[in-house]
Design a protein around this motif. Structure first.
Motif, PDB file in Angstrom:
ATOM      1  N   MET A  42       0.857  -1.207   0.000  1.00  0.00           N
ATOM      2  CA  MET A  42       0.000   0.000   0.000  1.00  0.00           C
ATOM      3  C   MET A  42       0.879   1.238   0.000  1.00  0.00           C
ATOM      4  O   MET A  42       1.603   1.497   0.963  1.00  0.00           O
ATOM      5  CB  MET A  42      -0.906  -0.050   1.250  1.00  0.00           C
ATOM      6  CG  MET A  42      -1.815   1.145   1.450  1.00  0.00           C
ATOM      7  SD  MET A  42      -2.981   1.365   0.086  1.00  0.00           S
ATOM      8  CE  MET A  42      -3.531   3.029   0.382  1.00  0.00           C
ATOM      9  N   SER A  43       0.816   1.975  -1.102  1.00  0.00           N
ATOM     10  CA  SER A  43       1.715   3.124  -1.224  1.00  0.00           C
ATOM     11  C   SER A  43       1.268   4.271  -0.324  1.00  0.00           C
ATOM     12  O   SER A  43       0.093   4.572  -0.191  1.00  0.00           O
ATOM     13  CB  SER A  43       1.748   3.606  -2.669  1.00  0.00           C
ATOM     14  OG  SER A  43       2.532   4.774  -2.750  1.00  0.00           O
ATOM     15  N   GLN A  44       2.261   4.928   0.266  1.00  0.00           N
ATOM     16  CA  GLN A  44       2.008   6.145   1.044  1.00  0.00           C
ATOM     17  C   GLN A  44       1.786   7.331   0.099  1.00  0.00           C
ATOM     18  O   GLN A  44       1.322   8.383   0.521  1.00  0.00           O
ATOM     19  CB  GLN A  44       3.260   6.461   1.879  1.00  0.00           C
ATOM     20  CG  GLN A  44       3.698   5.355   2.803  1.00  0.00           C
ATOM     21  CD  GLN A  44       3.314   5.661   4.244  1.00  0.00           C
ATOM     22  OE1 GLN A  44       2.839   6.743   4.545  1.00  0.00           O
ATOM     23  NE2 GLN A  44       3.508   4.693   5.117  1.00  0.00           N
ATOM     24  N   ILE A  45       2.204   7.176  -1.152  1.00  0.00           N
ATOM     25  CA  ILE A  45       2.174   8.296  -2.088  1.00  0.00           C
ATOM     26  C   ILE A  45       0.810   8.409  -2.741  1.00  0.00           C
ATOM     27  O   ILE A  45       0.304   7.439  -3.297  1.00  0.00           O
ATOM     28  CB  ILE A  45       3.282   8.138  -3.140  1.00  0.00           C
ATOM     29  CG1 ILE A  45       4.632   8.295  -2.446  1.00  0.00           C
ATOM     30  CG2 ILE A  45       3.115   9.150  -4.274  1.00  0.00           C
ATOM     31  CD1 ILE A  45       5.814   8.097  -3.332  1.00  0.00           C
ATOM     32  N   LYS A  46       0.220   9.605  -2.651  1.00  0.00           N
ATOM     33  CA  LYS A  46      -1.149   9.795  -3.125  1.00  0.00           C
ATOM     34  C   LYS A  46      -1.195  10.281  -4.559  1.00  0.00           C
ATOM     35  O   LYS A  46      -2.089   9.929  -5.319  1.00  0.00           O
ATOM     36  CB  LYS A  46      -1.864  10.806  -2.219  1.00  0.00           C
ATOM     37  CG  LYS A  46      -2.015  10.309  -0.776  1.00  0.00           C
ATOM     38  CD  LYS A  46      -2.631   8.914  -0.730  1.00  0.00           C
ATOM     39  CE  LYS A  46      -2.395   8.226   0.613  1.00  0.00           C
ATOM     40  NZ  LYS A  46      -2.608   6.774   0.555  1.00  0.00           N
ATOM     41  N   LYS A  47      -0.261  11.169  -4.907  1.00  0.00           N
ATOM     42  CA  LYS A  47      -0.298  11.752  -6.253  1.00  0.00           C
ATOM     43  C   LYS A  47       0.972  12.554  -6.480  1.00  0.00           C
ATOM     44  O   LYS A  47       1.753  12.787  -5.554  1.00  0.00           O
ATOM     45  CB  LYS A  47      -1.523  12.653  -6.405  1.00  0.00           C
ATOM     46  CG  LYS A  47      -1.529  13.855  -5.459  1.00  0.00           C
ATOM     47  CD  LYS A  47      -2.637  14.838  -5.828  1.00  0.00           C
ATOM     48  CE  LYS A  47      -2.516  16.131  -5.043  1.00  0.00           C
ATOM     49  NZ  LYS A  47      -3.447  17.163  -5.461  1.00  0.00           N
ATOM     50  N   VAL A  48       1.163  12.979  -7.713  1.00  0.00           N
ATOM     51  CA  VAL A  48       2.198  13.958  -8.018  1.00  0.00           C
ATOM     52  C   VAL A  48       1.632  15.324  -7.640  1.00  0.00           C
ATOM     53  O   VAL A  48       0.600  15.741  -8.171  1.00  0.00           O
ATOM     54  CB  VAL A  48       2.577  13.923  -9.516  1.00  0.00           C
ATOM     55  CG1 VAL A  48       3.529  15.067  -9.856  1.00  0.00           C
ATOM     56  CG2 VAL A  48       3.204  12.572  -9.870  1.00  0.00           C
ATOM     57  N   ASN A  49       2.279  15.986  -6.703  1.00  0.00           N
ATOM     58  CA  ASN A  49       1.820  17.325  -6.317  1.00  0.00           C
ATOM     59  C   ASN A  49       2.246  18.350  -7.360  1.00  0.00           C
ATOM     60  O   ASN A  49       1.466  19.184  -7.783  1.00  0.00           O
ATOM     61  CB  ASN A  49       2.360  17.696  -4.938  1.00  0.00           C
ATOM     62  CG  ASN A  49       1.927  19.073  -4.505  1.00  0.00           C
ATOM     63  OD1 ASN A  49       2.478  20.070  -4.959  1.00  0.00           O
ATOM     64  ND2 ASN A  49       0.900  19.156  -3.663  1.00  0.00           N
ATOM     65  N   HIS A  50       3.533  18.269  -7.770  1.00  0.00           N
ATOM     66  CA  HIS A  50       3.980  19.175  -8.840  1.00  0.00           C
ATOM     67  C   HIS A  50       5.257  18.680  -9.503  1.00  0.00           C
ATOM     68  O   HIS A  50       5.965  17.827  -8.973  1.00  0.00           O
ATOM     69  CB  HIS A  50       4.186  20.607  -8.323  1.00  0.00           C
ATOM     70  CG  HIS A  50       5.264  20.766  -7.286  1.00  0.00           C
ATOM     71  ND1 HIS A  50       5.014  20.732  -5.937  1.00  0.00           N
ATOM     72  CD2 HIS A  50       6.597  20.965  -7.403  1.00  0.00           C
ATOM     73  CE1 HIS A  50       6.154  20.914  -5.271  1.00  0.00           C
ATOM     74  NE2 HIS A  50       7.134  21.051  -6.139  1.00  0.00           N
ATOM     75  N   ILE A  51       5.498  19.232 -10.661  1.00  0.00           N
ATOM     76  CA  ILE A  51       6.765  19.071 -11.364  1.00  0.00           C
ATOM     77  C   ILE A  51       7.375  20.465 -11.418  1.00  0.00           C
ATOM     78  O   ILE A  51       6.734  21.399 -11.906  1.00  0.00           O
ATOM     79  CB  ILE A  51       6.556  18.534 -12.791  1.00  0.00           C
ATOM     80  CG1 ILE A  51       5.909  17.153 -12.732  1.00  0.00           C
ATOM     81  CG2 ILE A  51       7.886  18.478 -13.539  1.00  0.00           C
ATOM     82  CD1 ILE A  51       4.541  17.119 -13.314  1.00  0.00           C
ATOM     83  N   ALA A  52       8.596  20.597 -10.914  1.00  0.00           N
ATOM     84  CA  ALA A  52       9.235  21.911 -10.865  1.00  0.00           C
ATOM     85  C   ALA A  52      10.226  22.047 -12.004  1.00  0.00           C
ATOM     86  O   ALA A  52      11.046  21.158 -12.247  1.00  0.00           O
ATOM     87  CB  ALA A  52       9.953  22.113  -9.541  1.00  0.00           C
ATOM     88  N   ILE A  53      10.138  23.170 -12.684  1.00  0.00           N
ATOM     89  CA  ILE A  53      10.994  23.467 -13.829  1.00  0.00           C
ATOM     90  C   ILE A  53      11.788  24.720 -13.500  1.00  0.00           C
ATOM     91  O   ILE A  53      11.209  25.753 -13.155  1.00  0.00           O
ATOM     92  CB  ILE A  53      10.117  23.675 -15.080  1.00  0.00           C
ATOM     93  CG1 ILE A  53       9.408  22.348 -15.405  1.00  0.00           C
ATOM     94  CG2 ILE A  53      10.944  24.174 -16.264  1.00  0.00           C
ATOM     95  CD1 ILE A  53       8.185  22.489 -16.246  1.00  0.00           C
ATOM     96  N   VAL A  54      13.111  24.611 -13.542  1.00  0.00           N
ATOM     97  CA  VAL A  54      13.934  25.774 -13.229  1.00  0.00           C
ATOM     98  C   VAL A  54      14.107  26.601 -14.500  1.00  0.00           C
ATOM     99  O   VAL A  54      14.402  26.062 -15.577  1.00  0.00           O
ATOM    100  CB  VAL A  54      15.287  25.356 -12.584  1.00  0.00           C
ATOM    101  CG1 VAL A  54      16.100  24.461 -13.485  1.00  0.00           C
ATOM    102  CG2 VAL A  54      16.105  26.582 -12.184  1.00  0.00           C
ATOM    103  N   VAL A  55      13.855  27.902 -14.372  1.00  0.00           N
ATOM    104  CA  VAL A  55      13.930  28.813 -15.526  1.00  0.00           C
ATOM    105  C   VAL A  55      14.747  30.046 -15.158  1.00  0.00           C
ATOM    106  O   VAL A  55      14.861  30.415 -13.994  1.00  0.00           O
ATOM    107  CB  VAL A  55      12.517  29.251 -16.008  1.00  0.00           C
ATOM    108  CG1 VAL A  55      11.676  28.044 -16.412  1.00  0.00           C
ATOM    109  CG2 VAL A  55      11.774  30.075 -14.947  1.00  0.00           C
ATOM    110  N   GLU A  56      15.291  30.675 -16.196  1.00  0.00           N
ATOM    111  CA  GLU A  56      16.071  31.905 -16.010  1.00  0.00           C
ATOM    112  C   GLU A  56      15.159  33.049 -15.561  1.00  0.00           C
ATOM    113  O   GLU A  56      15.535  33.871 -14.736  1.00  0.00           O
ATOM    114  CB  GLU A  56      16.724  32.329 -17.344  1.00  0.00           C
ATOM    115  CG  GLU A  56      17.697  31.326 -17.954  1.00  0.00           C
ATOM    116  CD  GLU A  56      19.093  31.435 -17.369  1.00  0.00           C
ATOM    117  OE1 GLU A  56      19.325  32.313 -16.511  1.00  0.00           O
ATOM    118  OE2 GLU A  56      19.948  30.619 -17.765  1.00  0.00           O
TER     119      GLU A  56
END
Lengths: 135, 135
Positions: B1-15
């Motif tokens: 049983m996974s503790q992980i519920k979902k992807v909350n975010h994907i972070a993209i580093v930008v200038e």
């Protein structure tokens, strides 16, 4: 009104799927749905559902493929981000109207889905895949 | 049983967030929820909801920060992947039991959330953030 419905998957390029599963399945606790050979993409893919999307572990199967070269150059890590759309042709038309640089100008048909890549130079270094799911 | 519920975010580093929004908002069609200064992370963040999660565009605000150095070395692109869990302490205990290398051994408390990073060396080069949302 965004054409994009959700993140379909985040693809992670790995040297070896079995080894990578020790972390993603064994330690992080994600569930492995299945592993699939995808000869058209010169890769083997492990699908691990998370919420409404998936993490995909992608192992190159052809050392001459772009993916294998990416892995050699950049090392393991996130490879691309896939957004699901309802109508990929409409989405590509919209992007072309806006002069967005694409890798695939037309959708590529695969079993169960149609896909196209946006060029990472258009998207702050992120390789974006677009998916339309065919029911 | 996974503790992980979902992807909350994907972070993209930008200038530069304003420039990056020309693609993510103007061309791709995502909706900008808001832009926030996050001094504790030496960054400014644009939040763009997608499905049950978000894309975050992250611009370093301090040239001496780890994020700014990452950007200088690797260029723009995906920076980290954030999974949402119900109980971050329990998740960290589980990872420690399994000898997973962590950046934060204990949760860092931020407004509305508790977070911790797993070391990318443990996760096939992926910097993983764990989030517990505090209602």
């Amino acid at each position: 009104m965004s054409q994009i419905k959700k993140v379909n998957h985040i693809a992670i390029v790995v040297e070896n799927i079995e080894n990578a599963l020790e972390f993603w399945q064994g330690q992080l606790g994600l569930t492995l749905d299945h592993i699939e050979d995808v000869p058209s993409q010169a890769s083997k893919v492990a699908f691990l559902p998370v919420g409404e999307g998936e993490v995909e572990l992608v192992e190159p199967t052809d050392p001459e493929s772009g993916l294998a070269k990416y892995l050699e150059k950049r090392g393991e890590g996130m490879h691309h981000l896939c957004f699901q759309v309802d109508d990929i042709e409409a989405m590509l038309d919209l992007l072309k109207e806006k002069d967005v640089r694409l890798i695939n100008e037309s959708p590529v048909d695969l079993p169960g889905r149609r896909m196209a890549f946006i060029h990472p130079k258009a998207a702050n270094g992120v390789l974006i895949e677009l998916y339309e799911i065919i029911e």
